[in-house]
Motif scaffolding. Structure first.
Motif, mmCIF file in Angstrom:
data_model
loop_
_atom_site.group_PDB
_atom_site.id
_atom_site.type_symbol
_atom_site.label_atom_id
_atom_site.label_comp_id
_atom_site.label_asym_id
_atom_site.label_seq_id
_atom_site.Cartn_x
_atom_site.Cartn_y
_atom_site.Cartn_z
ATOM 1 N N PRO A 270 38.861 47.300 23.022
ATOM 2 C CA PRO A 270 39.594 46.484 23.987
ATOM 3 C C PRO A 270 40.801 45.824 23.328
ATOM 4 O O PRO A 270 40.976 45.895 22.109
ATOM 5 C CB PRO A 270 38.566 45.441 24.393
ATOM 6 N N HIS B 276 40.221 39.839 23.903
ATOM 7 C CA HIS B 276 39.741 39.876 25.284
ATOM 8 C C HIS B 276 38.228 39.660 25.326
ATOM 9 O O HIS B 276 37.462 40.351 24.672
ATOM 10 C CB HIS B 276 40.124 41.190 25.952
ATOM 11 N N SER C 198 36.213 39.679 28.200
ATOM 12 C CA SER C 198 35.483 40.494 29.183
ATOM 13 C C SER C 198 35.756 41.977 28.963
ATOM 14 O O SER C 198 36.889 42.375 28.687
ATOM 15 C CB SER C 198 35.895 40.113 30.604
ATOM 16 N N SER D 18 33.549 42.898 20.355
ATOM 17 C CA SER D 18 34.852 43.554 20.364
ATOM 18 C C SER D 18 34.691 44.990 20.850
ATOM 19 O O SER D 18 34.641 45.219 22.051
ATOM 20 C CB SER D 18 35.483 43.499 18.977
ATOM 21 N N SER E 214 39.422 45.730 29.887
ATOM 22 C CA SER E 214 39.165 44.431 29.290
ATOM 23 C C SER E 214 40.058 43.378 29.929
ATOM 24 O O SER E 214 41.087 43.687 30.548
ATOM 25 C CB SER E 214 39.377 44.469 27.767
ATOM 26 N N SER E 215 39.630 42.126 29.794
ATOM 27 C CA SER E 215 40.390 41.003 30.332
ATOM 28 C C SER E 215 40.186 39.805 29.434
ATOM 29 O O SER E 215 39.094 39.608 28.888
ATOM 30 C CB SER E 215 39.936 40.686 31.755
ATOM 31 N N HIS E 216 41.218 38.986 29.302
ATOM 32 C CA HIS E 216 41.065 37.785 28.493
ATOM 33 C C HIS E 216 40.287 36.727 29.261
ATOM 34 O O HIS E 216 39.848 35.739 28.692
ATOM 35 C CB HIS E 216 42.426 37.236 28.071
ATOM 36 N N GLN E 217 40.115 36.946 30.555
ATOM 37 C CA GLN E 217 39.436 35.955 31.374
ATOM 38 C C GLN E 217 37.936 36.191 31.360
ATOM 39 O O GLN E 217 37.466 37.321 31.257
ATOM 40 C CB GLN E 217 39.954 36.017 32.809
ATOM 41 N N GLN E 218 37.196 35.135 31.472
ATOM 42 C CA GLN E 218 35.748 35.264 31.561
ATOM 43 C C GLN E 218 35.218 34.662 32.839
ATOM 44 O O GLN E 218 34.049 34.806 33.137
ATOM 45 C CB GLN E 218 35.067 34.611 30.366
ATOM 46 N N ALA F 125 42.802 43.105 34.966
ATOM 47 C CA ALA F 125 42.072 43.906 33.979
ATOM 48 C C ALA F 125 43.000 44.985 33.444
ATOM 49 O O ALA F 125 43.818 45.537 34.180
ATOM 50 C CB ALA F 125 40.835 44.537 34.606
#
Lengths: 115, 115
Positions: free
Chosen positions: B25, B29, B31, B73, B94-98, B104
């Motif tokens: 990812p 990130h 998520s 990771s 992947s996303s930096h948000q959780q 995405a």
């Protein structure tokens, strides 16, 4: 199973015309996103509309959202041959135990723009 | 690279063979999602990680499918005793948000063909 469904499944238009794609979904959402996928490639994020918004613009893209009907539309104005791709709506769904969200995609609309 | 990287891009497996698909990812990130996309269909959700925790695996079609992300990771999707119906493109995002996922980022996918 997928969360959303797009219609039409396939759309063929002449360059310069507008293209409208619709998405219907099943459950309550926080936001709705549209993604584009070129053949054999990954998806690319286009635009997001929040559940408390009704319309959003980004360049040649216009998205509407009707939460009462659980539906959204994506309008591409003045289409170009390079817009030829598949377009998917994606909705989030809350994972209650942690507050995290998943993304669920619709079935897609295959857009062909004829030069 | 700056994007999501998946390997291999193409995999041909004999029926009954085990396969492992890798996803790198975007750095940082939180998520990570795995999706399965059959030809002409939208991405079907398989599983979701938040850091190393697999929070949702409800989309895995059978116990032959297993995913891990041991250090939060790189992630690996493993399919044991592959069947012809497993043939599809496997997408990682992947996303930096959780929390609420507003965007995405997708890899180009691994096309698995089981013969």
């Amino acid at each position: 199973s997928q969360q959303g469904e797009e219609d039409p499944q396939a759309l063929s238009i002449q360059e310069g015309e507008n293209a409208t794609m619709n998405c219907s979904y099943k459950t309550s959402i926080n936001n709705l996103q549209w993604y584009r996928q070129n053949s054999g490639r990954g998806l690319v994020h286009l635009i997001l509309i929040r559940s408390n918004e009704r319309e959003k613009h980004s360049g040649r893209l216009r998205v509407t959202l009707d939460t009462s009907k659980k539906s959204s539309s994506l309008l591409i104005t003045a289409s170009r041959a390079a817009d030829t791709a598949s377009y998917f709506c994606a909705t989030d769904r809350r994972f209650d135990q942690t507050g995290a969200n998943n993304l669920f995609f619709g079935t897609g609309t295959r857009l062909t723009v004829i030069p | 690279g700056a994007g999501v990287s998946q390997s291999p891009r193409y995999k041909v497996a004999k029926r009954g063979q085990d396969v492992a698909l890798r996803c790198d990812p975007i750095s940082g990130h939180v998520s990570l999602f795995w999706y399965q996309q059959a030809l002409g269909q939208g991405p079907e959700f398989l599983t979701y990680f938040q850091n190393e925790a697999q929070l949702d695996k409800s989309g895995l079609p059978s116990d032959r499918f297993f995913a891990e992300r041991p250090e939060g990771s790189v992630s690996t999707l493993k399919i044991q005793r592959t069947q012809q119906e497993d043939s599809a493109v496997y997408l990682c995002a992947s996303s930096h948000q959780q929390g609420r996922i507003t965007e995405a980022f997708f890899g180009q996918g691994t096309r698995l063909t089981v013969v």
